[in-house]
Design a protein around this motif. Sequence first.
Motif, PDB file in Angstrom:
ATOM      1  N   TYR A  63       0.833  -1.192   0.000  1.00  0.00           N
ATOM      2  CA  TYR A  63       0.000   0.000   0.000  1.00  0.00           C
ATOM      3  C   TYR A  63       0.877   1.255   0.000  1.00  0.00           C
ATOM      4  CZ  TYR A  63      -3.787   3.185   1.128  1.00  0.00           C
ATOM      5  OH  TYR A  63      -4.695   4.208   1.083  1.00  0.00           O
ATOM      6  N   SER A  64       1.967   1.209   0.753  1.00  0.00           N
ATOM      7  CA  SER A  64       2.885   2.350   0.777  1.00  0.00           C
ATOM      8  C   SER A  64       3.491   2.582  -0.602  1.00  0.00           C
ATOM      9  CB  SER A  64       3.970   2.111   1.824  1.00  0.00           C
ATOM     10  OG  SER A  64       4.862   3.198   1.878  1.00  0.00           O
ATOM     11  N   ALA A  65       3.787   1.509  -1.325  1.00  0.00           N
ATOM     12  CA  ALA A  65       4.361   1.639  -2.670  1.00  0.00           C
ATOM     13  C   ALA A  65       3.359   2.243  -3.640  1.00  0.00           C
ATOM     14  CB  ALA A  65       4.812   0.266  -3.161  1.00  0.00           C
ATOM     15  N   LEU A  66       2.048   1.921  -3.478  1.00  0.00           N
ATOM     16  CA  LEU A  66       1.036   2.452  -4.378  1.00  0.00           C
ATOM     17  C   LEU A  66       0.847   3.950  -4.216  1.00  0.00           C
ATOM     18  CD1 LEU A  66      -1.699  -0.321  -4.101  1.00  0.00           C
ATOM     19  CD2 LEU A  66      -0.260   0.167  -6.076  1.00  0.00           C
ATOM     20  N   THR A  67       1.145   4.484  -3.028  1.00  0.00           N
ATOM     21  CA  THR A  67       0.946   5.920  -2.788  1.00  0.00           C
ATOM     22  C   THR A  67       2.214   6.734  -3.002  1.00  0.00           C
ATOM     23  OG1 THR A  67       1.450   5.654  -0.440  1.00  0.00           O
ATOM     24  CG2 THR A  67      -0.847   5.406  -1.092  1.00  0.00           C
ATOM     25  N   ASP A 124       6.809   6.480   4.270  1.00  0.00           N
ATOM     26  CA  ASP A 124       6.900   6.796   2.838  1.00  0.00           C
ATOM     27  C   ASP A 124       6.769   8.293   2.668  1.00  0.00           C
ATOM     28  OD1 ASP A 124       4.073   7.660   2.237  1.00  0.00           O
ATOM     29  OD2 ASP A 124       3.620   5.620   2.879  1.00  0.00           O
ATOM     30  N   THR A 125       7.140   8.767   1.482  1.00  0.00           N
ATOM     31  CA  THR A 125       7.018  10.190   1.127  1.00  0.00           C
ATOM     32  C   THR A 125       5.963  10.335   0.035  1.00  0.00           C
ATOM     33  OG1 THR A 125       8.825   9.959  -0.453  1.00  0.00           O
ATOM     34  CG2 THR A 125       9.393  10.705   1.762  1.00  0.00           C
ATOM     35  N   GLY A 126       4.882   9.578   0.171  1.00  0.00           N
ATOM     36  CA  GLY A 126       3.843   9.566  -0.852  1.00  0.00           C
ATOM     37  C   GLY A 126       2.870  10.727  -0.717  1.00  0.00           C
ATOM     38  N   THR A 127       1.635  10.478  -1.188  1.00  0.00           N
ATOM     39  CA  THR A 127       0.628  11.550  -1.254  1.00  0.00           C
ATOM     40  C   THR A 127       0.168  11.999   0.121  1.00  0.00           C
ATOM     41  OG1 THR A 127      -1.088   9.855  -1.450  1.00  0.00           O
ATOM     42  CG2 THR A 127      -0.206  10.766  -3.495  1.00  0.00           C
ATOM     43  N   GLY A 128       0.213  11.121   1.104  1.00  0.00           N
ATOM     44  CA  GLY A 128      -0.252  11.487   2.440  1.00  0.00           C
ATOM     45  C   GLY A 128      -1.763  11.678   2.485  1.00  0.00           C
ATOM     46  N   MET A 129      -2.253  12.177   3.632  1.00  0.00           N
ATOM     47  CA  MET A 129      -3.705  12.371   3.801  1.00  0.00           C
ATOM     48  C   MET A 129      -3.942  13.336   4.950  1.00  0.00           C
ATOM     49  SD  MET A 129      -4.429   8.620   5.451  1.00  0.00           S
ATOM     50  CE  MET A 129      -3.013   7.896   4.607  1.00  0.00           C
ATOM     51  N   SER A 145       0.031  11.045   9.350  1.00  0.00           N
ATOM     52  CA  SER A 145       0.165  11.452   7.961  1.00  0.00           C
ATOM     53  C   SER A 145      -0.082  12.931   7.808  1.00  0.00           C
ATOM     54  CB  SER A 145      -0.818  10.655   7.084  1.00  0.00           C
ATOM     55  OG  SER A 145      -0.645  10.980   5.725  1.00  0.00           O
ATOM     56  N   GLU A 146       0.438  13.469   6.698  1.00  0.00           N
ATOM     57  CA  GLU A 146       0.252  14.870   6.361  1.00  0.00           C
ATOM     58  C   GLU A 146       0.155  14.959   4.842  1.00  0.00           C
ATOM     59  OE1 GLU A 146       2.352  19.229   7.191  1.00  0.00           O
ATOM     60  OE2 GLU A 146       3.129  17.396   8.112  1.00  0.00           O
ATOM     61  N   PRO A 147      -0.829  15.703   4.326  1.00  0.00           N
ATOM     62  CA  PRO A 147      -1.005  15.767   2.874  1.00  0.00           C
ATOM     63  C   PRO A 147       0.276  16.194   2.150  1.00  0.00           C
ATOM     64  CG  PRO A 147      -2.875  16.768   3.991  1.00  0.00           C
ATOM     65  CD  PRO A 147      -1.862  16.476   5.041  1.00  0.00           C
ATOM     66  N   LYS A 148       0.614  15.435   1.075  1.00  0.00           N
ATOM     67  CA  LYS A 148       1.756  15.701   0.179  1.00  0.00           C
ATOM     68  C   LYS A 148       3.111  15.535   0.854  1.00  0.00           C
ATOM     69  CE  LYS A 148      -0.859  18.935  -2.689  1.00  0.00           C
ATOM     70  NZ  LYS A 148      -0.894  20.301  -3.277  1.00  0.00           N
ATOM     71  N   LYS A 149       3.127  15.017   2.093  1.00  0.00           N
ATOM     72  CA  LYS A 149       4.404  14.806   2.776  1.00  0.00           C
ATOM     73  C   LYS A 149       4.627  13.359   3.177  1.00  0.00           C
ATOM     74  CE  LYS A 149       4.970  19.477   4.608  1.00  0.00           C
ATOM     75  NZ  LYS A 149       5.233  20.299   5.816  1.00  0.00           N
ATOM     76  N   GLY A 150       3.642  12.505   2.980  1.00  0.00           N
ATOM     77  CA  GLY A 150       3.839  11.100   3.257  1.00  0.00           C
ATOM     78  C   GLY A 150       3.133  10.632   4.521  1.00  0.00           C
ATOM     79  N   SER A 151       3.295   9.344   4.806  1.00  0.00           N
ATOM     80  CA  SER A 151       2.617   8.704   5.937  1.00  0.00           C
ATOM     81  C   SER A 151       3.588   7.799   6.674  1.00  0.00           C
ATOM     82  CB  SER A 151       1.418   7.882   5.459  1.00  0.00           C
ATOM     83  OG  SER A 151       0.522   8.678   4.715  1.00  0.00           O
ATOM     84  N   THR A 152       3.311   7.586   7.958  1.00  0.00           N
ATOM     85  CA  THR A 152       4.085   6.666   8.793  1.00  0.00           C
ATOM     86  C   THR A 152       3.110   5.716   9.472  1.00  0.00           C
ATOM     87  OG1 THR A 152       5.783   8.335   9.211  1.00  0.00           O
ATOM     88  CG2 THR A 152       5.695   6.443  10.703  1.00  0.00           C
ATOM     89  N   TYR A 153       3.295   4.399   9.269  1.00  0.00           N
ATOM     90  CA  TYR A 153       2.426   3.381   9.836  1.00  0.00           C
ATOM     91  C   TYR A 153       3.161   2.689  10.984  1.00  0.00           C
ATOM     92  CZ  TYR A 153      -0.042   4.154   5.452  1.00  0.00           C
ATOM     93  OH  TYR A 153      -0.700   4.725   4.399  1.00  0.00           O
ATOM     94  N   LEU A 154       2.490   2.565  12.124  1.00  0.00           N
ATOM     95  CA  LEU A 154       3.101   1.969  13.307  1.00  0.00           C
ATOM     96  C   LEU A 154       2.307   0.722  13.692  1.00  0.00           C
ATOM     97  CD1 LEU A 154       2.910   5.348  13.838  1.00  0.00           C
ATOM     98  CD2 LEU A 154       4.592   4.701  15.543  1.00  0.00           C
ATOM     99  N   VAL A 155       3.012  -0.413  13.784  1.00  0.00           N
ATOM    100  CA  VAL A 155       2.393  -1.686  14.147  1.00  0.00           C
ATOM    101  C   VAL A 155       3.057  -2.188  15.423  1.00  0.00           C
ATOM    102  CG1 VAL A 155       1.962  -4.063  13.452  1.00  0.00           C
ATOM    103  CG2 VAL A 155       1.865  -2.230  11.751  1.00  0.00           C
ATOM    104  N   SER A 156       2.230  -2.627  16.394  1.00  0.00           N
ATOM    105  CA  SER A 156       2.769  -3.214  17.631  1.00  0.00           C
ATOM    106  C   SER A 156       2.052  -4.537  17.871  1.00  0.00           C
ATOM    107  CB  SER A 156       2.569  -2.272  18.817  1.00  0.00           C
ATOM    108  OG  SER A 156       1.201  -2.061  19.057  1.00  0.00           O
ATOM    109  N   ILE A 157       2.866  -5.608  18.096  1.00  0.00           N
ATOM    110  CA  ILE A 157       2.311  -6.941  18.331  1.00  0.00           C
ATOM    111  C   ILE A 157       2.962  -7.498  19.594  1.00  0.00           C
ATOM    112  CG2 ILE A 157       2.050  -9.275  17.433  1.00  0.00           C
ATOM    113  CD1 ILE A 157       2.223  -8.117  14.636  1.00  0.00           C
ATOM    114  N   PRO A 158       2.166  -7.829  20.627  1.00  0.00           N
ATOM    115  CA  PRO A 158       2.763  -8.435  21.830  1.00  0.00           C
ATOM    116  C   PRO A 158       3.266  -9.839  21.530  1.00  0.00           C
ATOM    117  CG  PRO A 158       0.368  -8.414  21.989  1.00  0.00           C
ATOM    118  CD  PRO A 158       0.706  -7.640  20.759  1.00  0.00           C
ATOM    119  N   CYS A 159       4.481 -10.138  21.963  1.00  0.00           N
ATOM    120  CA  CYS A 159       5.062 -11.462  21.728  1.00  0.00           C
ATOM    121  C   CYS A 159       6.159 -11.718  22.760  1.00  0.00           C
ATOM    122  CB  CYS A 159       5.608 -11.593  20.308  1.00  0.00           C
ATOM    123  SG  CYS A 159       6.869 -10.379  19.905  1.00  0.00           S
TER     124      CYS A 159
END
Length: 687
Positions: free
Chosen positions: A587-591, A614-619, A664-678
């Motif tokens: 998904y990051s590659a598509l944006t 990513d430095t994609g379209t953002g939102m 995320s910020e429009p036209k500056k990209g997005s950062t996705y954070l995932v946390s999984i207890p293990c």
Amino acid sequence: MRVFTTILRDNLMYLEFEHTYIYLTAAFLMTVTAMIVYNRIIYYRERKTIRQMRRLNSQLLLIMDANKTQAWTYNAKKNKFKVISKKDLTETVLTPYEFSQKFDREDFKLMTDAIKAMLGRQELSDAMTVKSAPDSDGAVTEYETTLSVLRRDKHDMPEEILGTQRDVTEERRRAKENKNLMLRYHNVFNSSLVDMIYYDANGYLADLNETACKTFGVKEPKSLLKRKMKMTDIPSYREMDVRTLEHTQLSSITDIAKVKSMDERVPEITVRSKMYYEVMLGPIRSQNTLLGVIAAGRDITEMVESTHRQKETARLIEQRTRDIQQYIRDINYSLLISESRLVNYYPDTHEMEILSNLSKAGRRIAQLHAVALIHETDQQKAKDLIKHMDKRRLGTISVTLCTNLRDYQRRNMYLNFKMMPITDQDGRVTHYFGLLRNDTEMAYTEKKLQEETAKAQEEEQLKNTFLQNMSYELRVPLHAVIGFAGLFKAEHSLEDEPVFAAEIKKNTDVLLNLINDILFISRLDAHMIEYNNEVFDIASKFSTWCEAGWNRLKQPVDRNIESTYNSLLVKVDPHHLGIAVEKLCAYSALTTTEGHVKARYEYLHGELLIIVEDTGTGMDVNEAAQIFDRFVSEKKRKRIGTGLDLPIVKEMIEQMGGAIDVMSEPKKGSTYLVSIPCELVSFVKKS
């Protein structure tokens, strides 16, 4: 011979005189004796009469004192009143003016009119209630006065009138208190949230409230009360003796249809199902005399059938009711547990009285203070309510107001006022009496229900929109495949066939990916995915997952995978974790069309953290809040790819016990954070 005769005659005359003298003396002595005896008889009779009169006078004084009774007479010829003292029965003569000063002016006029009617033989007797003139403290005494003819003249015309008056001030006061008490009793009895049934001392049904009628399906309670149903007609009470009944708590299971078919005693009961019922029976006694039996109960059938664990229990009234004050304490307990209060509003003083205990004085607040306690949104309603009561209008009042008071959850409290006018004998409204109930929980429950209903309707609409979008997305590549396949049958150049095949392959892949995503998210929704945790080295596969997701990136975009570990062994499901990372990177590659994409991982505080930038379209903020939702219309969010990538990632991560978020910020990209207890097994960091 003549001489002898003369002497004999003289002797006879003397003897005759002597006898006459003796007779006269005897008669005199007998007369004197009779007079002495008669005198003694009269004397003793007078003493006996005097003693009897004294005894009767003493008894009369005792009776007059015990009954708080006074007596007076009116002589029509002399136009005088005589007041008889209660202490020694002495008489005090008063003129009509002096006598009138002892009574209220209007009431004295009524008495004089009644006396005139009796003197004119229009009435033989009369009875009325009169008030005395105020004393030095301003107190007024009420008398129950009875007028009757005491003596008549020779023409049988009333000559003297006897008036007896009894002090009934205390009786009137008690009667008023009892009236108010019974009014409170009936109001609480009929507004109770539990079944309230009252049986008299003989065990006959005397009263039941509306809640009890609804519970047993009684449509005509008046006919049931008129029929004089006995307490022992109820199956659970048939072995009870009302005279020896003590405070009893019962739980029963009754198959009403079966009972009615075998022994029909109460045809007014229309319910037919099995009923689980709990009831508290309490005898009301006064000085060991049974006044009646109060039954407070409730239908717990629904609770028993829904939980299948609870037994019939009763916890309504814990203390034995012996008199009316004990019953008041029970009412106080009911007010306490139901968070209700009794309310009185007095238009004369513009004050509201709130009672939480019938045995104590309530708290009085002025109407301005009462309005100030109401929230500004409902202040106009409160003012209209007070204006309605100040004008003494008839009719029941029922209104719910939002207040500035806070409950234990710091929420504004909602109070329901249900009030009715109380009138005097002339029909004038003296005050308003009612019940104040805390409806906070109900009000917020209704609000939450409305919000959930609106949310459900919106979700249903979004689901329909999603299905329409998916239908469209399925048809577009399918029509493209069918179209390009049809071109093979038409006239075409051999050089175009590779183009046709490439388009067919491209749309087939899109269609296949879309179907796979739909099937996969359906399995996620049905919780058909099994997660198998095993010891796995994240460092060995993380780069492979990221590159697989970034395989559609164009050349100007830089790829960067950061890792501080040579080895990181954790217990996790590597297969589904790899799918989540791959889809997130895809998904990051598509944006992203320029700049860079970056991915890294870290183990911290019992959780595996994965960050994809990513430095994609953002939102913007609103779009970021809906990025993981499946059922969002095209107007709210621009769909990228199949539109199911991020919802699948979110659902999988959450089912694995983790969480995902985006910044995320429009036209500056997005950062996705995932946390999984293990669980961490071992790690080796890079030097």
